[in-house]
Motif scaffolding. Structure first.
Motif, PDB file in Angstrom:
ATOM      1  N   UNK A 153       0.763  -1.038  -0.240  1.00 24.33           N
ATOM      2  CA  UNK A 153      -0.167   0.040  -0.047  1.00 24.33           C
ATOM      3  C   UNK A 153       0.841   1.160  -0.144  1.00 24.33           C
ATOM      4  N   UNK A 186      -0.942  -3.038  -3.946  1.00 30.54           N
ATOM      5  CA  UNK A 186      -2.347  -3.332  -4.252  1.00 30.54           C
ATOM      6  C   UNK A 186      -3.272  -2.292  -3.982  1.00 30.54           C
ATOM      7  N   UNK A 187      -2.803  -1.123  -3.207  1.00 34.49           N
ATOM      8  CA  UNK A 187      -3.511   0.020  -3.240  1.00 34.49           C
ATOM      9  C   UNK A 187      -2.800   1.191  -3.040  1.00 34.49           C
ATOM     10  N   UNK A 198      -6.955  -1.348  -5.749  1.00 32.68           N
ATOM     11  CA  UNK A 198      -7.851  -0.336  -5.521  1.00 32.68           C
ATOM     12  C   UNK A 198      -6.918   0.714  -6.036  1.00 32.68           C
TER      13      UNK A 198
END
Lengths: 360, 581
Positions: free
Chosen positions: B432, B455-456, B481
């Motif tokens: 992240x 992932x984000x 995301x």
């Protein structure tokens, strides 16, 4: 024991239980070892079997002689009362270092003999072998067939029902609907626009691959960027701060009760009529004559399908009925732990979100 | 030849497999495993409540005991998602009330929960045990009263950060005298005064209580009585940590704390009177988690406190800790894994505390297990970021929030591309990342090339052109995301990488340059996505096709269009002119 000049020294009297495996071979096993298996124990106590070669206890089919040997090793060790937990654990760890095939056979056999601790031990070992693997790797490990269709694999959730018959019917519906839509689209003049759009996407692709010739200036925006919302501040101040180009003359007073009751009312108004999102809704848009034709085709198809339906599905479906009745027990740990991981539809791994506000 | 088992045996094996990722893998192995797995799946996580419908979930997993749902996009925390956008939980509760009579746990995040929903929960699930409402809203203390009254086996009631219509504290009395099952109670977000005697009695009859987070209204003088009734507490959130200075109160408090031998986590600490801080010194050595994000404690007192917490793994604190406090942290807390530093005065014109990039560098040097960082500050340099990256290649979450948008490296006046580039390049497990400061397309090139496990990603006021977005969408293989605000990204990158969107959970773009026409095109071409335009100016087709939309939220779904869109949200998937009679 007899005494005297011709006395024969007899060995210690030991009791044995006679066991017969599915291949017909019979062996005798020390009583205390064999009785460690609940299934054997029950047979002995309830039927009196096992006391001699002719009355050997027939073991379940899943127990072949080699596996029986392993199981008896396990029982022989664990039935000794004095052992410490550490000793037992060490033994277990060594014991389950078997190849996959043996481990599977052992799990199966232990289950049929109702030897719970061994079932748990082997099941956990198998679980560890499964964890972290992809479906393909799991298939390889356990020699399992690759029998899910491509469609099923890509999006397991698109299988809207647990009955593959209905799945096929849905597909038929979908195909028909698409045909009808396409027929409508033919009449649609916007098809011109679509072509234009297609071309420009290609253009865009070559544009992107060609490099950056059209850099826009960075947005000079004085507004401060994202920040957490403070509980002890009224909302309107942070929204001013964040969205300079935004409305926000309105006072967003979160704590006013009237706002919440209005909120609740609108939320329930939205939901009361629409709780049941039925697939049938989608078909409402078809003209009734079309729908009738579609229904007839589907019925016909279903009839044909029913006649060749494999027994297995019936098993699974009826098993399903039974399961519905009783609440199923929790997992081995006895608790439901918080899980982090994939979502329902096989979306990729995620960790639980933490946002920059103070939380938890 | 397959290594076969009877179903019950396989089910038993699956009972030891709990992560969703593994369970999903299991369900895709073959038909029989798919069937067995779905009948024994007990716990479901739905990261976007609109990605799947309750009906589909229930149909596939008939024996679920625990459900976790998330609603609004993350940027709702920054007030970027208008009121009434959605995220209503009622339809889920209604469906589950019929299908899952044995449901035990419901965990919700950023959802709208009504009193009706809470009442339905309290009456539908006889074995209900856990309710966690994280950043939720829409309910009042009446709903809580229903939960308290009717859930006879309630173990957890956790209202973290939710906005509750707090009518009164009376709801707490609705826990019957027979309720002795509580393990965790977090009511820190409530405002109303609670009856301390009711609270004490509840605590006294809950021998399994491990987590108790009180609200600000619980006075400090009352805390010792509560603690004495729950010496087994592992996590405690105090109320306001202030009262008149009296030595008897102090000794009472200190004694009560020292009686809590199991205490590992502390939070609360509103309105701190520093003289009372030494009362917790006896538990510091055992603390693994300390949340001081509401505590206005100045640096010297923070240093004294933190220096005693040698086992600290998680610290959330205001920037009053300053660089010197972070130095002390780095020296004393070698097990630190997570650090969050929040701004005490984010709207102020200039810095009010002496917190700089040096503090973070210190911690990165001194704390070898540091893996998760959230850091608000006013200045940063590329050199500091490069140092941090080199020191801590094990970082998993790195969220840097430089308060002034587009602030450059304050020493060189360069963009911070190199610094963030070093982070993504060195921290190979980074999942992240939140960016801030002055950033060009170059940083996205680095992110696309190196952020393979990302992932984000959160982007604000960054980048120069579509190329930036293109780098991210084409390079970040694990991206799920993506949230972007106020950045010059338009149609090109989005359309060229349209297929990528189907591999992600969601994309949020607000105040960017994506045109209405592009949104329509995306919606038409990608039926597996819901492409939703949020525009409070009115219907987008009243403006030219090239006109940029206010906000865009795209997410993949198997549930089709949602039926609860408010007037300012338009779905782009329908071909507007198409109608069948």
């Amino acid at each position: 024991m007899s005494e005297g000049p011709m006395a024969i020294v007899k060995p210690e009297m030991k009791s044995y239980i006679w066991l017969q495996t599915a291949d017909g071979s019979i062996q005798q096993v020390e009583e205390e070892v064999a009785m460690f298996c609940p299934m054997i124990c029950r047979e002995v106590l309830q039927t009196g079997m096992g006391s001699s070669k002719n009355y050997a206890i027939s073991l379940p089919q899943r127990v072949n002689p080699a596996i029986l040997g392993l199981i008896l090793d396990y029982c022989r060790f664990h039935q000794v009362p004095g052992r410490s937990n550490k000793e037992r654990k060490t033994f277990d760890e060594k014991f389950i270092r078997l190849d996959t095939k043996k481990l599977c056979e052992l799990t199966s056999a232990a289950d049929s003999l109702q030897l719970r601790p061994l079932v748990d031990l082997t099941s956990r070992a198998l679980a560890r072998m499964i964890e972290g693997k992809t479906p393909e790797e799991i298939r390889e490990t356990f020699h399992l067939p690759d029998d899910l269709t491509e469609e099923e694999k890509l999006e397991p959730l698109r299988n809207m029902t647990d009955d593959p018959r209905i799945r096929l019917l849905n597909r038929l519906y979908a195909r028909k609907r698409k045909e009808l839509k396409d027929r409508e689209k033919m009449k649609n003049i916007e098809i011109e626009e679509e072509h234009v759009d297609e071309r420009s996407v290609d253009d865009l692709l070559s544009y992107i691959n060609g490099g950056d010739g059209d850099s826009k200036g960075g947005r000079a925006n004085k507004n401060k960027k994202k920040n957490r919302r403070k509980k002890d501040q009224p909302r309107n101040s942070s929204s001013n701060y964040e969205n300079g180009n935004h409305k926000n003359g309105e006072v967003d007073d979160v704590s006013s009760p009237s706002k919440f009751s209005k909120f609740q009312a609108s939320a329930s108004a939205i939901f009361s009529p629409k709780l049941d999102f039925d697939d049938g809704d989608i078909d409402d848009e078809l003209d009734p004559a079309m729908k009738e034709e579609l229904d007839r085709e589907v019925e016909d198809f279903a009839r044909r399908l029913n006649s060749v339906w494999p027994e297995r599905m019936h098993d699974i479906l009826s098993l399903g009925q039974e399961r519905r009745l009783a609440p199923i027990s929790m997992n081995g740990n006895g608790s439901l732990q918080r899980c982090t991981g994939d979502e329902l539809a096989d979306w990729q791994f995620t960790t639980p979100l933490t946002h920059p506000r103070r939380a938890k | 030849m397959a290594y076969s088992f009877p179903e019950e045996v396989l089910e038993h094996v699956f009972s030891f497999i709990n992560s969703d990722k593994d369970r999903n893998a299991v369900s895709l192995v073959c038909k029989s495993w798919y069937e067995i797995e779905r009948w024994c799946r007990r716990r479901i996580f739905v990261g976007n409540c609109y990605a799947v419908s309750p009906r589909i979930m229930i149909r596939r997993f008939p024996e679920v005991r625990s459900v976790e749902l998330k609603g609004k996009p993350h940027f709702a925390d920054f007030n970027l998602v208008p009121e009434d956008w959605g995220g209503y939980v009622y339809p889920w509760i209604a469906a589950m009330s019929r299908a899952y009579p044995w449901l035990e746990e419901i965990r919700l995040k950023r959802m709208v929960v009504t009193d009706e929903a809470l009442e339905l929960i309290s009456k539908s699930f006889r074995n209900f045990k856990v309710l966690v409402l994280s950043t939720c809203e829409g309910f009042s203390t009446d709903g809580l009263a229903a939960i308290a009254s009717n859930c006879k086996h309630l173990r957890e009631l956790d209202l973290r950060e939710s906005e509750v219509d707090d009518i009164s504290g009376h709801w707490l009395s609705h826990f019957p005298d027979t309720c002795t099952s509580l393990v965790s109670l977090n009511i820190a977000c409530l405002v109303s005064e609670l009856s301390c005697s009711v609270l004490e009695r509840l605590v006294a009859r809950s021998p399994n209580l491990r987590t108790l987070r009180l609200n600000r209204a619980v006075p400090l003088e009352k805390l010792p009585n509560i603690l004495r009734r729950a010496p087994q507490l592992v996590e405690l959130g105090t109320g306001a940590y202030s009262t008149e200075l009296r030595s008897d109160i102090f000794s009472n408090l200190a004694e009560a704390f020292s009686g809590c031998k199991e205490l590992k986590g502390l939070s609360g600490f509103w309105d701190v009177v520093p003289a009372y801080l030494p009362a917790i010194y006896s538990v510091c050595a055992g603390l693994t988690s300390l949340n001081l994000s509401y505590a206005t404690i100045q640096c010297p007192d923070l240093i004294k406190l933190v220096s005693q917490c040698h086992n600290l793994q998680r610290l959330w604190v205001l920037d009053y800790i300053e660089d010197s406090g972070l130095d002390a942290l780095a020296a004393s807390c070698k097990d630190l894994q997570e650090l969050r530093v929040f701004p005490s005065d984010p709207f102020g014109a200039g810095p009010n505390v002496s917190l700089t990039e040096q503090g973070l560098v210190s911690v990165s040097e001194g704390c070898p297990k540091l893996q998760s960082v959230l850091f608000f500050c006013r200045q940063m340099t590329n050199a500091a970021l490069v140092t941090i990256a080199r020191n801590r290649p094990n970082l998993i979450r790195f969220r840097l929030c430089i308060i002034d948008a587009q602030a450059p490296d304050y020493l060189t006046l360069q963009p911070l591309d190199t610094g963030f580039g070093a982070i993504v390049q060195n921290c190979k497990e980074l999942r992240r990342l939140s960016l801030s400061g002055l950033l060009t397309d170059r940083v996205f090139e680095y992110i696309g090339s190196h952020g393979k496990k990302l992932e984000m990603l959160s982007i604000a006021f960054a980048g120069d052109s579509d190329l930036g977005l293109h780098h991210v969408l084409s390079g970040c293989e694990s991206l799920r995301k993506l949230e972007i605000r106020d950045s010059p990204f338009g149609d090109k990158a989005l359309l060229a990488n349209a297929a990528k969107l189907e591999t992600m959970r969601s994309l949020w773009m607000s105040s960017c340059s994506v045109s209405f026409g592009a949104c329509k095109l995306l919606g038409r071409k990608l039926p597996g996505l819901n492409v939703e335009v949020i525009d409070e100016r009115g219907p987008p087709d009243l403006r030219p096709e090239s006109s940029p939309v206010e906000k865009l939220y795209i997410y993949r779904t198997v549930a089709g269009p949602r039926f609860d869109m408010p007037g300012f949200v338009w779905r782009m998937n329908e071909d507007q002119a198409w109608r069948l009679s």
